[in-house]
Design a protein around this motif. Structure first.
Motif, PDB file in Angstrom:
ATOM      1  N   ALA A   1      40.645  50.786  35.735  1.00 23.94           N
ATOM      2  CA  ALA A   1      42.066  50.431  35.788  1.00 23.94           C
ATOM      3  C   ALA A   1      42.731  51.096  36.989  1.00 23.94           C
ATOM      4  O   ALA A   1      43.518  50.473  37.706  1.00 23.94           O
ATOM      5  N   ARG A   2      42.433  52.371  37.235  1.00 31.46           N
ATOM      6  CA  ARG A   2      43.013  53.081  38.387  1.00 31.46           C
ATOM      7  C   ARG A   2      42.521  52.474  39.699  1.00 31.46           C
ATOM      8  O   ARG A   2      43.284  52.343  40.642  1.00 31.46           O
ATOM      9  N   ARG A   3      41.247  52.104  39.746  1.00 32.20           N
ATOM     10  CA  ARG A   3      40.693  51.487  40.958  1.00 32.20           C
ATOM     11  C   ARG A   3      41.412  50.177  41.249  1.00 32.20           C
ATOM     12  O   ARG A   3      41.849  49.936  42.369  1.00 32.20           O
ATOM     13  N   ASP A   4      41.549  49.318  40.238  1.00 35.61           N
ATOM     14  CA  ASP A   4      42.202  48.022  40.443  1.00 35.61           C
ATOM     15  C   ASP A   4      43.666  48.193  40.834  1.00 35.61           C
ATOM     16  O   ASP A   4      44.175  47.485  41.701  1.00 35.61           O
ATOM     17  N   ALA A   5      44.350  49.150  40.192  1.00 40.05           N
ATOM     18  CA  ALA A   5      45.755  49.390  40.523  1.00 40.05           C
ATOM     19  C   ALA A   5      45.889  49.907  41.952  1.00 40.05           C
ATOM     20  O   ALA A   5      46.797  49.501  42.686  1.00 40.05           O
ATOM     21  N   SER A   6      44.993  50.780  42.357  1.00 40.06           N
ATOM     22  CA  SER A   6      45.028  51.305  43.723  1.00 40.06           C
ATOM     23  C   SER A   6      44.770  50.193  44.741  1.00 40.06           C
ATOM     24  O   SER A   6      45.470  50.090  45.759  1.00 40.06           O
ATOM     25  N   LEU A   7      43.780  49.358  44.466  1.00 41.41           N
ATOM     26  CA  LEU A   7      43.506  48.234  45.366  1.00 41.41           C
ATOM     27  C   LEU A   7      44.713  47.299  45.476  1.00 41.41           C
ATOM     28  O   LEU A   7      45.065  46.847  46.571  1.00 41.41           O
TER      29      LEU A   7
ATOM     30  N   ASP B   1      45.404  41.638  33.991  1.00 38.03           N
ATOM     31  CA  ASP B   1      44.300  42.026  33.116  1.00 38.03           C
ATOM     32  C   ASP B   1      43.841  43.426  33.487  1.00 38.03           C
ATOM     33  O   ASP B   1      43.050  43.598  34.405  1.00 38.03           O
ATOM     34  N   VAL B   2      44.324  44.429  32.769  1.00 34.82           N
ATOM     35  CA  VAL B   2      43.968  45.809  33.069  1.00 34.82           C
ATOM     36  C   VAL B   2      42.597  46.101  32.459  1.00 34.82           C
ATOM     37  O   VAL B   2      42.397  45.870  31.265  1.00 34.82           O
ATOM     38  N   PRO B   3      41.637  46.581  33.271  1.00 32.65           N
ATOM     39  CA  PRO B   3      40.308  46.903  32.732  1.00 32.65           C
ATOM     40  C   PRO B   3      40.383  47.939  31.610  1.00 32.65           C
ATOM     41  O   PRO B   3      41.317  48.741  31.547  1.00 32.65           O
ATOM     42  N   ALA B   4      39.379  47.939  30.767  1.00 34.39           N
ATOM     43  CA  ALA B   4      39.368  48.813  29.587  1.00 34.39           C
ATOM     44  C   ALA B   4      39.171  50.284  29.952  1.00 34.39           C
ATOM     45  O   ALA B   4      39.723  51.158  29.296  1.00 34.39           O
TER      46      ALA B   4
END
Length: 185
Positions: free
Chosen positions: A42-48, A34-37
């Motif tokens: 989205a970059r923060r979640d992908a980096s984490l 679930d990629v944030p809008a």
């Protein structure tokens, strides 16, 4: 991304693991569920998620030895296994995450992936890499990923001065392209 944070235990996305360069490098790839809008979220979640996957791969190759993942002053990731530094690299684009770690501490690695956006200003960006403004979308992204992977492995940002390092093309979902390089430390 999943319902919880990437470091939580619920519903983590599937991570595919690959071995490259005769087993000297491990690479892992996953697509966030679930990629944030917003781009920032989205970059923060992908980096984490990338750091979470890196830590998992480091624990895997450390075989119970003390280990940690760190970011140096230039922002480059490294793995410390029993006091020995191992090259590592992360990349994320369009909800896809890739991580690479060198099994051999004498090696440096670089990984880059990109979502191939045909609406991006390729004619303006291509000359930055010494490429023709009329380059095809797929050729541009392949060259861009190779450039970024070499930069991540060596720290050399000048495309003319970058060493000629062979690259592996990553097998990724449709509309993504990626490159992995390895070189001596």
């Amino acid at each position: 991304m999943a319902a919880s944070t990437p470091t939580g235990k619920r519903n983590l996305p599937e991570v595919r693991r690959f071995s490259y360069f005769d087993g000297k490098v491990i690479c892992a790839v996953c697509m966030l569920d679930d990629v944030p809008a917003t781009r920032r979220a989205a970059r923060r979640d992908a980096s984490l998620m990338a750091w979470h996957i890196l830590k998992e791969r480091v624990e895997e190759i450390a075989c119970g030895k003390a280990n940690t993942c760190v970011k140096d002053d230039d922002g480059r990731p490294w793995a410390d296994i029993a006091g020995v530094r191992h090259g590592a690299s992360i990349s994320h684009s369009g909800g896809l995450v890739a991580v690479a770690i060198a099994i051999d501490p004498e090696l440096l690695v670089g990984v880059d992936l990109e979502y191939c956006d045909p609406n991006r200003s390729i004619p303006e960006m291509a000359p930055l890499l010494g490429l023709s403004p009329s380059i095809s979308v797929s050729d541009f992204y392949a060259a861009w990923c190779r450039y970024e992977a070499i930069f991540k492995a060596t720290g050399e940002s000048d495309p003319i001065a970058q060493p000629a390092i062979p690259s592996m093309v990553l097998q990724l979902p449709v509309n993504f392209v990626g490159s992995l390089v390895v070189t001596d430390a």
